[in-house]
Write a protein that holds these residues in place. Structure first.
Motif, PDB file in Angstrom:
ATOM      1  N   LYS A 120       0.837  -1.196   0.000  1.00 30.30           N
ATOM      2  CA  LYS A 120       0.000   0.000   0.000  1.00 30.30           C
ATOM      3  C   LYS A 120       0.875   1.251   0.000  1.00 30.30           C
ATOM      4  O   LYS A 120       2.044   1.234   0.414  1.00 30.30           O
ATOM      5  CB  LYS A 120      -0.986   0.016   1.164  1.00 30.30           C
ATOM      6  N   MET A 173      -7.212  -0.331  -5.703  1.00 31.71           N
ATOM      7  CA  MET A 173      -6.461  -1.591  -5.590  1.00 31.71           C
ATOM      8  C   MET A 173      -6.100  -2.122  -6.976  1.00 31.71           C
ATOM      9  O   MET A 173      -6.930  -2.110  -7.880  1.00 31.71           O
ATOM     10  CB  MET A 173      -7.304  -2.622  -4.835  1.00 31.71           C
ATOM     11  N   PHE A 209      -5.483  -3.880   4.489  1.00 28.73           N
ATOM     12  CA  PHE A 209      -5.926  -2.755   3.658  1.00 28.73           C
ATOM     13  C   PHE A 209      -6.973  -1.922   4.386  1.00 28.73           C
ATOM     14  O   PHE A 209      -7.788  -2.452   5.140  1.00 28.73           O
ATOM     15  CB  PHE A 209      -6.539  -3.272   2.352  1.00 28.73           C
ATOM     16  N   ALA A 254     -16.194  -2.982  -2.935  1.00 30.75           N
ATOM     17  CA  ALA A 254     -15.822  -1.955  -3.919  1.00 30.75           C
ATOM     18  C   ALA A 254     -16.027  -2.522  -5.313  1.00 30.75           C
ATOM     19  O   ALA A 254     -15.917  -3.736  -5.524  1.00 30.75           O
ATOM     20  CB  ALA A 254     -14.351  -1.572  -3.727  1.00 30.75           C
ATOM     21  N   THR A 288      -9.057   5.178  -2.585  1.00 34.76           N
ATOM     22  CA  THR A 288      -8.041   4.124  -2.561  1.00 34.76           C
ATOM     23  C   THR A 288      -8.340   3.114  -3.668  1.00 34.76           C
ATOM     24  O   THR A 288      -9.440   2.553  -3.724  1.00 34.76           O
ATOM     25  CB  THR A 288      -8.026   3.417  -1.195  1.00 34.76           C
ATOM     26  N   LYS A 342      -7.361  -9.401   5.230  1.00 27.49           N
ATOM     27  CA  LYS A 342      -7.880  -8.214   4.557  1.00 27.49           C
ATOM     28  C   LYS A 342      -7.699  -6.935   5.387  1.00 27.49           C
ATOM     29  O   LYS A 342      -7.720  -5.828   4.834  1.00 27.49           O
ATOM     30  CB  LYS A 342      -9.335  -8.399   4.153  1.00 27.49           C
ATOM     31  N   ALA A 372      -3.463   0.335  -3.294  1.00 35.62           N
ATOM     32  CA  ALA A 372      -3.353  -0.994  -2.679  1.00 35.62           C
ATOM     33  C   ALA A 372      -2.871  -1.964  -3.754  1.00 35.62           C
ATOM     34  O   ALA A 372      -3.362  -1.927  -4.883  1.00 35.62           O
ATOM     35  CB  ALA A 372      -4.706  -1.445  -2.131  1.00 35.62           C
ATOM     36  N   PHE A 385     -13.987  -6.508  -0.397  1.00 33.20           N
ATOM     37  CA  PHE A 385     -13.535  -5.123  -0.181  1.00 33.20           C
ATOM     38  C   PHE A 385     -14.666  -4.120  -0.383  1.00 33.20           C
ATOM     39  O   PHE A 385     -14.438  -2.907  -0.327  1.00 33.20           O
ATOM     40  CB  PHE A 385     -12.349  -4.824  -1.100  1.00 33.20           C
ATOM     41  N   ILE A 439     -11.379  -1.442  -7.618  1.00 35.92           N
ATOM     42  CA  ILE A 439     -10.404  -2.502  -7.873  1.00 35.92           C
ATOM     43  C   ILE A 439     -10.136  -2.586  -9.370  1.00 35.92           C
ATOM     44  O   ILE A 439     -11.063  -2.735 -10.176  1.00 35.92           O
ATOM     45  CB  ILE A 439     -10.953  -3.860  -7.377  1.00 35.92           C
ATOM     46  N   ASP A 490     -10.087   1.087   3.724  1.00 31.79           N
ATOM     47  CA  ASP A 490     -11.230   1.085   2.794  1.00 31.79           C
ATOM     48  C   ASP A 490     -10.767   1.184   1.346  1.00 31.79           C
ATOM     49  O   ASP A 490      -9.989   2.087   0.994  1.00 31.79           O
ATOM     50  CB  ASP A 490     -12.148   2.279   3.091  1.00 31.79           C
ATOM     51  N   ILE A 491     -11.265   0.267   0.547  1.00 33.57           N
ATOM     52  CA  ILE A 491     -10.948   0.271  -0.885  1.00 33.57           C
ATOM     53  C   ILE A 491     -12.126   0.894  -1.637  1.00 33.57           C
ATOM     54  O   ILE A 491     -13.287   0.563  -1.361  1.00 33.57           O
ATOM     55  CB  ILE A 491     -10.715  -1.168  -1.388  1.00 33.57           C
ATOM     56  N   ASP A 492     -11.831   1.775  -2.602  1.00 30.74           N
ATOM     57  CA  ASP A 492     -12.915   2.409  -3.369  1.00 30.74           C
ATOM     58  C   ASP A 492     -13.116   1.773  -4.744  1.00 30.74           C
ATOM     59  O   ASP A 492     -14.204   1.862  -5.312  1.00 30.74           O
ATOM     60  CB  ASP A 492     -12.626   3.903  -3.530  1.00 30.74           C
TER      61      ASP A 492
END
Lengths: 453, 453
Positions: free
Chosen positions: A63, A74, A164, A409, A72, A161, A139, A407, A170, A166-168
């Motif tokens: 990250k 990934m 990481f 996302a 964010t 998990k 990420a 995630f 991928i 918060d993922i927005d």
């Protein structure tokens, strides 16, 4: 810069990270550590995560940035490759990258999936060198078992998990352009329900000279069941099979009009025009957005050459269905079992018949209108000067819906190479223009996402 | 005398004349020469006849007597055996004959088919020692490839048939009693037509993720054809299939009433009651005198374990039909092809479909009222004190109708061993009582035939 990228890619290539061969596991680990070191040198926080399945290749987590005001993003790729050796018919040593005058580099993994890792790494490097920052939080999630059914991916990612935040969104960097001359974006995959139908008769295999005509043979019962699963137009006969299929919307319908797809090329690739529909658009829909059923074969019956007169005691029919939104693989498995059981009741057979699911996979259906897709489309148009093909695939990659759920996302597929790269074949290649282009598209894409904030 | 017979049989056993193993061909040749020497010492004119198929075991031809006022009787047996080794689970070394206190001798080939050769040889020896003559002219025809599909038998016999003068009757000594406690005589075998149905689609195997739903798959076309060959009661659906089947006569019908056959034993042997008819007599008729159709398997499709998603490019369905008097295997092959072609026309499929015969065998149907059968029946009753079971078999031995045609003489099957001998299994055995009995039955039989003149 492209020389530097090719050198980096050449180094990734030089590790024969063949996940299907346990002898190469040290090569895979060495490659994973090289990738970790490279990102660490850029300032990334990296970790080598043990695969929860013993003996399977580790995952790479990484990250950069934790600014709560930034999105964010990934990146998913895989560092393992398909097997390759010069004896298979390669023109050059598959783990020595060769640049040829046709504008391509040739090597195992050039397109699938070390080129995409290279493009991503150099996008990060260039952003950090030119602006001393990356406009979004990043990420990194790379695995080393993709070419071997992603063994251990889901449980290992799920358990770790919390690495990481918060993922927005991928980005899946593991596919190819749908054609050679136009970029693509992937927004969907079909799911899968794979069923086994077992029919058991006598204790042991018999000889048709002894039992032919005296017993109801398991093979004829199985053939009878299999013949009732699909009609000659390809319609699946399982009751309720189509109930949950998402109707075609006007918006989706329009997407197909813009796809570069020549049905004659497809027929010529197949070697025979056995299409259900002699129409490019409906054929694409049959491949991508409609469910299907295939009979793959029979286990336990005679499958050799010649004229053996065995009467198999027990046979298992293997059948799979490719599923689409909003068909649930488990529900399909249940209604399939109910349908076969209904057939069996009417057959009044003394043989023992059972049905069991032996594989389930979720479909994936991305949103072509969310921020990720719109930003990627715009980034591609900026660089390549053309609108991407909006592409789904008829196959299944269950890790994509898994990642979306894990995630929370949306995902999109951002292809790097071309359709002719020969990802699993001899003389796998990658156009240098595509490698460089992918780096620029990633930079554009991240800048666009950053501007949305 | 039985000690002398057992010693002779033990010598035959000691040659491991396994026809399926080329390494044993010298053993087979040595055994053939031993048999030739033995008969020569009795005064027979013997010849070792090269098999017309190179590398296959030679045939043994022999004759004794050329009195035109006597009938000439031919004896058929085979001197080769099935493979055997102690590692397969034998209690004793399979090529060392062991006499046990249960009244049986144990060895590979004891029952199939060296016991019958021994019984025949000692019948001749005893006739010559006691009466200085044999009451009929004798022809000996032994082969060494019976356990390997009688390779080269038909062409080699046909080419050399002038060795023999007119033959009046053929005794097949290569079967077993239908039960353990009552002698049998064999008067029929079913024929065979083995067909391959080929369905070809794309050039190469495909993946259901790519073509599932877009093409009409060869596998579903094949399954559809196979499902139309037989109904759930076992009735063959091929048009005209039953046209030439000989109707059941009252005389034949009565034969079945006398057979020792317990349907519960048969079900318990099978391990499941999957019989079409829960009736001993009709089950026997289904096995022996009614034709049948079996689906043996599919070549080219996925046949392993697991959940492979291949769409096979070309598949071949293997189907055979057991035939009865007066169905002609070639005619059945033609109407089968016509039937499948009619199905294919209605299928309107783009795939390429062809049908070809890959094996044909004539049925055999002996006359239970001719001099040979009547004499054998009477000889058996004299010695054993019971009427023999009149037996047909569901399997096929195409050399029997071939010999009847080639020598223009009727054949019957004269079994020596019992049903429980385990002819192709571990611990093959032969009851000494049966060995000695067979010698007496042969002597009785030849005397009876001689008295007919």
């Amino acid at each position: 810069m492209s020389n530097e990228m090719i050198n980096f890619l050449s180094t990734l290539i030089s590790y024969p990270s063949i996940s299907s061969n346990p002898n190469n596991s040290q090569d895979s680990k060495n490659l994973a550590n090289f990738i970790i070191d490279s990102y660490t040198n850029l300032g990334f926080k990296m970790e080598l995560i043990d695969n929860l399945i013993e003996g399977k290749n580790p995952l790479i987590f990484g990250k950069f940035g934790d600014d709560p005001n930034k999105k964010t993003i990934m990146f998913y790729s895989h560092y393992d490759v398909q097997p390759a050796s010069i004896q298979d018919g390669w023109d050059t040593e598959p783990f020595d990258l060769i640049e040829k005058s046709d504008g391509y580099v040739y090597a195992r993994g050039a397109s699938d999936d070390k080129g995409p890792i290279t493009a991503t790494y150099f996008a990060m490097k260039e952003l950090l060198e030119t602006t001393s920052d990356i406009p979004v939080n990043i990420a990194i999630l790379y695995e080393g078992e993709e070419e071997s059914s992603s063994h251990g991916f889901e449980q290992t990612v799920y358990k770790n998990k919390s690495f990481f935040s918060d993922i927005d969104g991928i980005l899946i960097l593991d596919t190819s352009w749908f054609t050679d001359h136009r970029p693509s974006l992937d927004y969907g995959l079909r799911g899968l329900t794979y069923m086994a139908i077992n029919v058991s008769g006598p204790n042991k295999d018999q000889h048709s000279g002894l039992v032919g005509g005296t017993i109801r043979e398991p093979m004829s019962d199985l053939i009878s069941i299999l013949s009732k699963l699909i009609d000659s137009d390809g319609n699946v006969q399982v009751d309720g099979f189509y109930d949950d299929v998402l109707p075609l919307s006007d918006a989706e319908n329009e997407l197909y009009d813009k796809i570069d797809f020549n049905i004659n090329d497809y027929v010529s690739y197949l070697g025979r025009n056995s299409l259900f529909q002699q129409n490019s658009k409906t054929t694409l829909m049959n491949m991508w957005r409609n469910p299907s059923l295939s009979i793959h074969g029979i286990q336990g019956a005679f499958s050799g050459s010649g004229s053996k007169t065995v009467v198999p005691a027990s046979v298992t029919g293997k059948v799979s269905m490719r599923l689409v939104p909003n068909q649930d693989p488990k529900t399909i498995s249940e209604i399939f079992i109910a349908y076969v059981n209904k057939i069996v009741e009417n057959m009044n057979t003394p043989n023992s018949i059972s049905v069991e699911p032996i594989g389930l996979g979720e479909w994936w259906y991305g949103d072509v209108n969310n921020f990720l897709f719109e930003s990627a489309k715009s980034a591609i148009e900026n660089y390549w000067g053309k609108e991407p093909n909006y592409v789904r695939s008829g196959g299944s990659i269950p890790i994509i819906p898994f990642m979306e759920k894990t995630f929370n996302a949306p995902a999109i597929g951002l292809p790097v190479g071309q359709s002719s790269d020969g990802a699993h074949s001899q003389n796998e290649r990658l156009r240098i223009e595509n490698l460089v282009g992918a780096k620029h598209v990633i930079i554009n894409l991240l800048n666009k996402i950053s501007n949305l904030n």
